[in-house]
Scaffold this motif. Structure first.
Motif, mmCIF file in Angstrom:
data_model
loop_
_atom_site.group_PDB
_atom_site.id
_atom_site.type_symbol
_atom_site.label_atom_id
_atom_site.label_comp_id
_atom_site.label_asym_id
_atom_site.label_seq_id
_atom_site.Cartn_x
_atom_site.Cartn_y
_atom_site.Cartn_z
ATOM 1 N N ILE A 53 14.850 50.426 -12.255
ATOM 2 C CA ILE A 53 14.369 51.670 -12.873
ATOM 3 C C ILE A 53 13.721 51.329 -14.201
ATOM 4 O O ILE A 53 14.081 50.343 -14.845
ATOM 5 N N PRO A 54 12.751 52.095 -14.612
ATOM 6 C CA PRO A 54 12.113 51.814 -15.902
ATOM 7 C C PRO A 54 12.913 52.423 -17.055
ATOM 8 O O PRO A 54 13.417 53.538 -16.937
ATOM 9 N N VAL A 55 13.071 51.646 -18.116
ATOM 10 C CA VAL A 55 13.671 52.169 -19.356
ATOM 11 C C VAL A 55 12.808 51.680 -20.519
ATOM 12 O O VAL A 55 12.107 50.678 -20.396
ATOM 13 N N MET A 56 12.873 52.387 -21.652
ATOM 14 C CA MET A 56 12.151 51.960 -22.854
ATOM 15 C C MET A 56 13.157 51.248 -23.754
ATOM 16 O O MET A 56 14.148 51.840 -24.178
ATOM 17 N N VAL A 57 12.906 49.996 -23.980
ATOM 18 C CA VAL A 57 13.802 49.214 -24.844
ATOM 19 C C VAL A 57 13.034 48.823 -26.098
ATOM 20 O O VAL A 57 12.081 48.046 -26.023
ATOM 21 N N ARG A 119 19.819 55.194 -17.711
ATOM 22 C CA ARG A 119 19.266 55.898 -16.547
ATOM 23 C C ARG A 119 17.769 55.677 -16.521
ATOM 24 O O ARG A 119 17.204 55.074 -17.440
ATOM 25 N N GLU A 120 17.156 56.191 -15.494
ATOM 26 C CA GLU A 120 15.710 56.067 -15.402
ATOM 27 C C GLU A 120 15.081 56.728 -16.620
ATOM 28 O O GLU A 120 15.481 57.826 -17.013
ATOM 29 N N ASP A 121 14.157 56.001 -17.254
ATOM 30 C CA ASP A 121 13.440 56.494 -18.431
ATOM 31 C C ASP A 121 14.328 56.698 -19.661
ATOM 32 O O ASP A 121 13.952 57.422 -20.595
ATOM 33 N N SER A 122 15.500 56.065 -19.645
ATOM 34 C CA SER A 122 16.315 56.115 -20.865
ATOM 35 C C SER A 122 15.544 55.438 -22.005
ATOM 36 O O SER A 122 14.764 54.503 -21.772
ATOM 37 N N VAL A 123 15.788 55.912 -23.220
ATOM 38 C CA VAL A 123 15.209 55.269 -24.405
ATOM 39 C C VAL A 123 16.342 54.536 -25.114
ATOM 40 O O VAL A 123 17.310 55.150 -25.551
ATOM 41 N N VAL A 124 16.213 53.215 -25.135
ATOM 42 C CA VAL A 124 17.272 52.369 -25.710
ATOM 43 C C VAL A 124 16.723 51.713 -26.966
ATOM 44 O O VAL A 124 15.636 51.132 -26.938
ATOM 45 N N SER A 125 17.458 51.826 -28.070
ATOM 46 C CA SER A 125 16.969 51.143 -29.267
ATOM 47 C C SER A 125 18.107 50.489 -30.034
ATOM 48 O O SER A 125 19.246 50.930 -30.004
ATOM 49 N N SER A 126 17.723 49.406 -30.683
ATOM 50 C CA SER A 126 18.663 48.627 -31.483
ATOM 51 C C SER A 126 18.489 49.074 -32.933
ATOM 52 O O SER A 126 17.396 48.978 -33.482
ATOM 53 N N VAL A 127 19.551 49.565 -33.534
ATOM 54 C CA VAL A 127 19.480 50.050 -34.915
ATOM 55 C C VAL A 127 20.097 48.990 -35.824
ATOM 56 O O VAL A 127 21.260 48.616 -35.648
ATOM 57 N N VAL A 128 19.281 48.488 -36.749
ATOM 58 C CA VAL A 128 19.741 47.410 -37.643
ATOM 59 C C VAL A 128 20.854 47.928 -38.543
ATOM 60 O O VAL A 128 20.767 49.025 -39.093
ATOM 61 N N GLY A 129 21.919 47.120 -38.702
ATOM 62 C CA GLY A 129 23.006 47.479 -39.609
ATOM 63 C C GLY A 129 22.533 47.429 -41.045
ATOM 64 O O GLY A 129 21.563 46.726 -41.359
ATOM 65 N N THR A 130 23.195 48.145 -41.912
ATOM 66 C CA THR A 130 22.754 48.156 -43.310
ATOM 67 C C THR A 130 23.173 46.854 -43.994
ATOM 68 O O THR A 130 24.112 46.183 -43.576
ATOM 69 N N ASP A 131 22.429 46.492 -45.027
ATOM 70 C CA ASP A 131 22.755 45.299 -45.812
ATOM 71 C C ASP A 131 24.002 45.567 -46.644
ATOM 72 O O ASP A 131 24.287 46.711 -47.009
ATOM 73 N N ILE A 132 24.718 44.504 -46.932
ATOM 74 C CA ILE A 132 25.887 44.622 -47.808
ATOM 75 C C ILE A 132 25.596 43.792 -49.052
ATOM 76 O O ILE A 132 25.162 42.645 -48.949
#
Ligand SMILES: [Zn+2]
Length: 390
Positions: A53-57, A119-132
């Motif tokens: 299935i296609p997803v947006m990564v 799922r099909e057409d899910s939008v998946v994104s990686s959110v960068v953690g904040t700096d310490i």
């Protein structure tokens, strides 16, 4: 043979049996067709169910198997968790990449767990953690006071020990970058007063360092005895240990004995306890060999520090340098040693020479001329104890 005949005989009944056979074949074909159709149906269903299935990564279209979880995406490196960095408190440079808050994965606007399925057409994104920003650490730092010098002369007295100051220094715990420094108490400098001879007599004091040295020390004692002169010998502890009889001869000749440390190590960079060890060990070595307890301490090379002043005070010793240094230990010609001493001679001067540390034949050779010329000029010779009091 008989069997073959039977087969031949059976042929008249063929018409009847082939009719029954035709039913069976059609039945079997029908079942097979049904099974094949069923299998194909199941296969199609399975193929449909497991089709990618296609997803947006992170903005890119990717084909992934259905029911893929976030953990599966991570395992196949389709997406990665991106942590924040650990950064320096002042410069903000990165101290440790990925050392910040752990990054997160969001699927269709919801914070995902490893088990979250796309799922099909899910939008998946990686959110960068904040700096310490690195933590800071504060420490109480002692301010070592400087020293004020006054006066002139070879006798060095710590007239005021001064006082250490205190400041609180806050730094980045990882980078060491300076954040703040707060003065708690100002340091008060120590006072070093240098004294020279203040009497009126035309006196001069000969001192000999780095002995006792077999041969040389006895030669010098013989010259001093000839002119009935007393001098001061600053002895090194290790030399006293090797040449205890020579050290005793110096004491028996009525000479003054000074402390020149146990091993002749420069004192300026030593800790308080090491300076004290150098002083105390030489004291006990000299006392053990000669019965004489030195009052004067001459640091090797004249190297001193605030610690040296303090430890000399604590050991109840007086620090003595010199006024005239002919550099005899560098073995200049005898005439040079003579002229350097005589040209600098003045009442109350302390002369530095060496009976130990190597070949001192030029010093020994210079000594009678130095003594006779000074005697002729009206000087008389005193030990440090006599010149400065004991
Ligand atoms: Zn020396």
């Amino acid at each position: 043979m008989e069997k073959r005949d039977e087969i031949t005989d059976a042929s008249p009944t063929d018409a009847v049996s082939s009719d029954a056979k035709g039913h069976r074949v059609r039945l079997i074909a029908g079942v097979v067709a049904a099974v094949v159709f069923g299998v194909a149906l199941v296969a199609a269903a399975v193929a449909y169910a497991t089709r990618p299935i296609p997803v947006m990564v992170d903005g890119h279209r990717r084909m992934v198997p259905q029911h893929t979880t976030v953990a599966g995406l991570l395992a196949k490196h389709t997406i990665a968790i991106r942590n924040g960095d650990l950064i320096a408190v002042i410069s903000r440079r990165v101290l440790r990449a990925g050392g910040g808050v752990t990054g997160t994965i969001v699927v269709d606007s919801r914070l995902a767990t490893p088990g979250t399925q796309v799922r099909e057409d899910s939008v998946v994104s990686s959110v960068v953690g904040t700096d310490i920003v690195e933590p800071t650490r504060s420490a109480r730092v002692t301010i070592v006071p400087g020293s004020h010098f006054s006066g002139h002369g070879p006798y060095v007295v710590l007239s005021d020990p001064g006082q250490e100051g205190v400041r609180i220094v806050t730094r980045g715990a990882v980078s060491g970058e300076l954040v703040t420094t707060t003065l708690i108490a100002q340091a008060r400098p120590g006072m070093i007063t240098r004294h020279g001879y203040t009497g009126r007599a035309k006196v001069i004091s000969l001192t000999f360092d780095d002995g006792p040295w077999p041969g040389t020390t006895q030669q010098i004692l013989a010259i001093l005895a000839k002119y009935k002169i007393k001098a001061t010998f600053f002895m090194i502890g290790t030399q006293v240990e090797r040449n205890a009889a020579v050290a005793r001869a110096v004491a028996n000749a009525g000479m003054s004995i000074g402390n020149h440390t146990q091993t002749h190590q420069g004192l300026a960079k030593l800790s308080a306890s090491k300076v004290m060890w150098q002083i105390r060990t030489d004291q006990s070595t000299i006392v053990g060999a000669t019965g004489v307890r030195p009052l004067w301490l001459r640091p090797p090379g004249g190297e001193m520090s605030r610690i040296v002043y303090q430890q000399a005070n604590a050991a109840h010793m007086r620090l003595m340098l010199w006024d005239i240094d002919p550099n005899d230990w560098k073995r200049p010609p005898t005439a040079t040693i003579v002229s350097r001493v005589l040209s600098a001679a003045r009442p109350g001067a302390v002369v530095l020479m060496h009976d130990g540390g190597g070949d001192r034949s030029n010093t020994v050779a210079a000594l009678p001329t130095i003594i006779t010329k000074l005697l002729k000029a009206g000087y008389h010779f005193e030990t440090l104890d006599q010149m400065f009091g004991r």
